[in-house]
Write a protein that holds these residues in place. Sequence first.
Motif, PDB file in Angstrom:
ATOM      1  N   ALA A  18       0.836  -1.223  -0.047  1.00 26.87           N
ATOM      2  CA  ALA A  18       0.008   0.091   0.055  1.00 26.87           C
ATOM      3  C   ALA A  18       0.813   1.273  -0.219  1.00 26.87           C
ATOM      4  N   ILE A  19       1.899   1.249   0.846  1.00 26.27           N
ATOM      5  CA  ILE A  19       2.934   2.275   0.876  1.00 26.27           C
ATOM      6  C   ILE A  19       3.537   2.577  -0.715  1.00 26.27           C
ATOM      7  N   THR A  20       4.023   1.575  -1.151  1.00 26.62           N
ATOM      8  CA  THR A  20       4.449   1.695  -2.497  1.00 26.62           C
ATOM      9  C   THR A  20       3.707   2.319  -3.411  1.00 26.62           C
ATOM     10  N   ARG A  21       2.309   1.842  -3.420  1.00 29.80           N
ATOM     11  CA  ARG A  21       1.084   2.338  -4.329  1.00 29.80           C
ATOM     12  C   ARG A  21       1.064   3.867  -4.183  1.00 29.80           C
ATOM     13  N   ILE A  22       1.017   4.325  -2.923  1.00 28.46           N
ATOM     14  CA  ILE A  22       0.647   5.760  -2.406  1.00 28.46           C
ATOM     15  C   ILE A  22       1.757   6.638  -3.016  1.00 28.46           C
ATOM     16  N   GLU A  23       3.375   5.941  -2.897  1.00 28.70           N
ATOM     17  CA  GLU A  23       4.392   6.639  -3.335  1.00 28.70           C
ATOM     18  C   GLU A  23       4.446   6.696  -4.974  1.00 28.70           C
ATOM     19  N   LYS A  24       3.764   5.900  -5.545  1.00 26.53           N
ATOM     20  CA  LYS A  24       3.520   5.986  -7.012  1.00 26.53           C
ATOM     21  C   LYS A  24       2.404   6.783  -7.529  1.00 26.53           C
TER      22      LYS A  24
ATOM     23  N   THR B 236      -4.944  19.108 -14.777  1.00 27.44           N
ATOM     24  CA  THR B 236      -6.277  19.513 -14.214  1.00 27.44           C
ATOM     25  C   THR B 236      -7.546  18.756 -14.582  1.00 27.44           C
ATOM     26  N   PHE B 237      -7.282  17.732 -15.306  1.00 25.10           N
ATOM     27  CA  PHE B 237      -8.287  16.726 -15.731  1.00 25.10           C
ATOM     28  C   PHE B 237      -8.869  16.145 -14.717  1.00 25.10           C
ATOM     29  N   GLU B 238     -10.170  16.372 -14.277  1.00 29.83           N
ATOM     30  CA  GLU B 238     -10.623  15.943 -12.878  1.00 29.83           C
ATOM     31  C   GLU B 238     -11.072  14.362 -12.989  1.00 29.83           C
ATOM     32  N   GLY B 239     -11.235  13.846 -13.949  1.00 26.86           N
ATOM     33  CA  GLY B 239     -11.417  12.364 -13.987  1.00 26.86           C
ATOM     34  C   GLY B 239     -10.138  11.770 -13.529  1.00 26.86           C
ATOM     35  N   ALA B 240      -9.062  11.911 -14.110  1.00 24.78           N
ATOM     36  CA  ALA B 240      -7.825  11.001 -13.576  1.00 24.78           C
ATOM     37  C   ALA B 240      -7.448  11.546 -12.280  1.00 24.78           C
ATOM     38  N   TYR B 241      -7.512  12.790 -11.959  1.00 22.05           N
ATOM     39  CA  TYR B 241      -7.205  13.162 -10.514  1.00 22.05           C
ATOM     40  C   TYR B 241      -8.109  12.545  -9.390  1.00 22.05           C
ATOM     41  N   GLY B 242      -9.229  12.236  -9.845  1.00 20.72           N
ATOM     42  CA  GLY B 242     -10.575  11.619  -9.031  1.00 20.72           C
ATOM     43  C   GLY B 242     -10.106  10.046  -8.864  1.00 20.72           C
ATOM     44  N   GLU B 243      -9.762   9.548  -9.896  1.00 26.12           N
ATOM     45  CA  GLU B 243      -9.043   8.047  -9.829  1.00 26.12           C
ATOM     46  C   GLU B 243      -8.006   8.086  -8.987  1.00 26.12           C
ATOM     47  N   ILE B 244      -6.951   8.869  -9.215  1.00 25.48           N
ATOM     48  CA  ILE B 244      -5.740   8.831  -8.342  1.00 25.48           C
ATOM     49  C   ILE B 244      -6.231   8.967  -6.904  1.00 25.48           C
ATOM     50  N   MET B 245      -7.237   9.871  -6.552  1.00 25.31           N
ATOM     51  CA  MET B 245      -7.467  10.161  -5.202  1.00 25.31           C
ATOM     52  C   MET B 245      -8.317   8.634  -4.412  1.00 25.31           C
ATOM     53  N   ALA B 246      -9.179   8.131  -5.296  1.00 24.23           N
ATOM     54  CA  ALA B 246      -9.831   6.822  -4.895  1.00 24.23           C
ATOM     55  C   ALA B 246      -8.786   5.856  -4.549  1.00 24.23           C
ATOM     56  N   GLU B 247      -7.788   5.851  -5.456  1.00 21.44           N
ATOM     57  CA  GLU B 247      -6.786   4.586  -5.267  1.00 21.44           C
ATOM     58  C   GLU B 247      -5.844   4.843  -4.070  1.00 21.44           C
ATOM     59  N   TYR B 248      -5.490   6.353  -3.939  1.00 25.10           N
ATOM     60  CA  TYR B 248      -5.083   6.829  -2.624  1.00 25.10           C
ATOM     61  C   TYR B 248      -5.741   6.471  -1.439  1.00 25.10           C
ATOM     62  N   SER B 249      -7.102   6.572  -1.298  1.00 29.05           N
ATOM     63  CA  SER B 249      -7.848   6.342  -0.133  1.00 29.05           C
ATOM     64  C   SER B 249      -7.884   4.934   0.052  1.00 29.05           C
ATOM     65  N   LYS B 250      -7.948   4.085  -1.045  1.00 26.94           N
ATOM     66  CA  LYS B 250      -7.915   2.674  -0.763  1.00 26.94           C
ATOM     67  C   LYS B 250      -6.546   2.039  -0.127  1.00 26.94           C
ATOM     68  N   SER B 251      -5.570   2.695  -0.525  1.00 31.35           N
ATOM     69  CA  SER B 251      -4.314   2.450  -0.181  1.00 31.35           C
ATOM     70  C   SER B 251      -4.113   2.970   1.562  1.00 31.35           C
ATOM     71  N   ALA B 252      -4.649   3.971   1.747  1.00 28.16           N
ATOM     72  CA  ALA B 252      -4.574   4.425   3.041  1.00 28.16           C
ATOM     73  C   ALA B 252      -5.379   3.495   3.955  1.00 28.16           C
ATOM     74  N   LYS B 253      -6.491   3.126   3.562  1.00 31.21           N
ATOM     75  CA  LYS B 253      -7.386   2.245   4.207  1.00 31.21           C
ATOM     76  C   LYS B 253      -6.673   0.857   4.584  1.00 31.21           C
ATOM     77  N   GLU B 254      -6.054   0.259   3.473  1.00 34.14           N
ATOM     78  CA  GLU B 254      -5.143  -0.817   3.686  1.00 34.14           C
ATOM     79  C   GLU B 254      -3.850  -0.700   4.776  1.00 34.14           C
ATOM     80  N   ILE B 255      -3.415   0.449   4.688  1.00 35.34           N
ATOM     81  CA  ILE B 255      -2.422   0.929   5.758  1.00 35.34           C
ATOM     82  C   ILE B 255      -2.897   0.737   7.143  1.00 35.34           C
TER      83      ILE B 255
END
Length: 180
Positions: A113-119, A129-148
């Motif tokens: 999870a830490i490795t994913r967050i670093e990436k 500024t494309f909101e769709g890509a940024y939203g996907e990144i934040m969703a993955e970031y949230s998922k990784s933070a939850k796993e940590i």
Amino acid sequence: MFCSKCGTELDDDAKFCTNCGTTVGQPSESVLKSESATAPKDESSENEKKEQPKTILDHIKSFVALIFVILAAVALVRNCSSCAARSGLSSASSVEKVRKNPVDVALDKMESAITRIEKLDMKKSSATTFEGAYGEIMAEYSKSAKEIEEASQILENYDESDFTAKQWERMLKLRMRMQN
């Protein structure tokens, strides 16, 4: 005396025919065939021939063949294992996960999870500024933070004495990576 196979005259003390090589005193094949056709078959003598006891040499041959088969099987398994290791696969990976120490499992989960967050941090800084890509990144970031967080909760259930030196060192390194 005459040869029973070819009829050549032989000396009285001859053991083999000088013409065809047949052993003297043994009936020829044609005589044997005719006798076997007319004589009743003795089933007990045929069974005795079939059920001759194995000699030591037969046992040794069987043993050598068995050893050869075992060595071939071991070589095959080793070859398959080395191929799997070279390709990044593990033939016993599911077994290893079952037998793995729960502390190691939690540390593995935390590390991935830490490795994913670093990436994701690298992607986030280069994201437009494309909101769709940024939203996907934040969703993955949230998922990784939850796993940590889940891995941290598992690790909190263990006392310091439950950790090996390597596990303790690994956990400290992961915490330092999280702080950066």
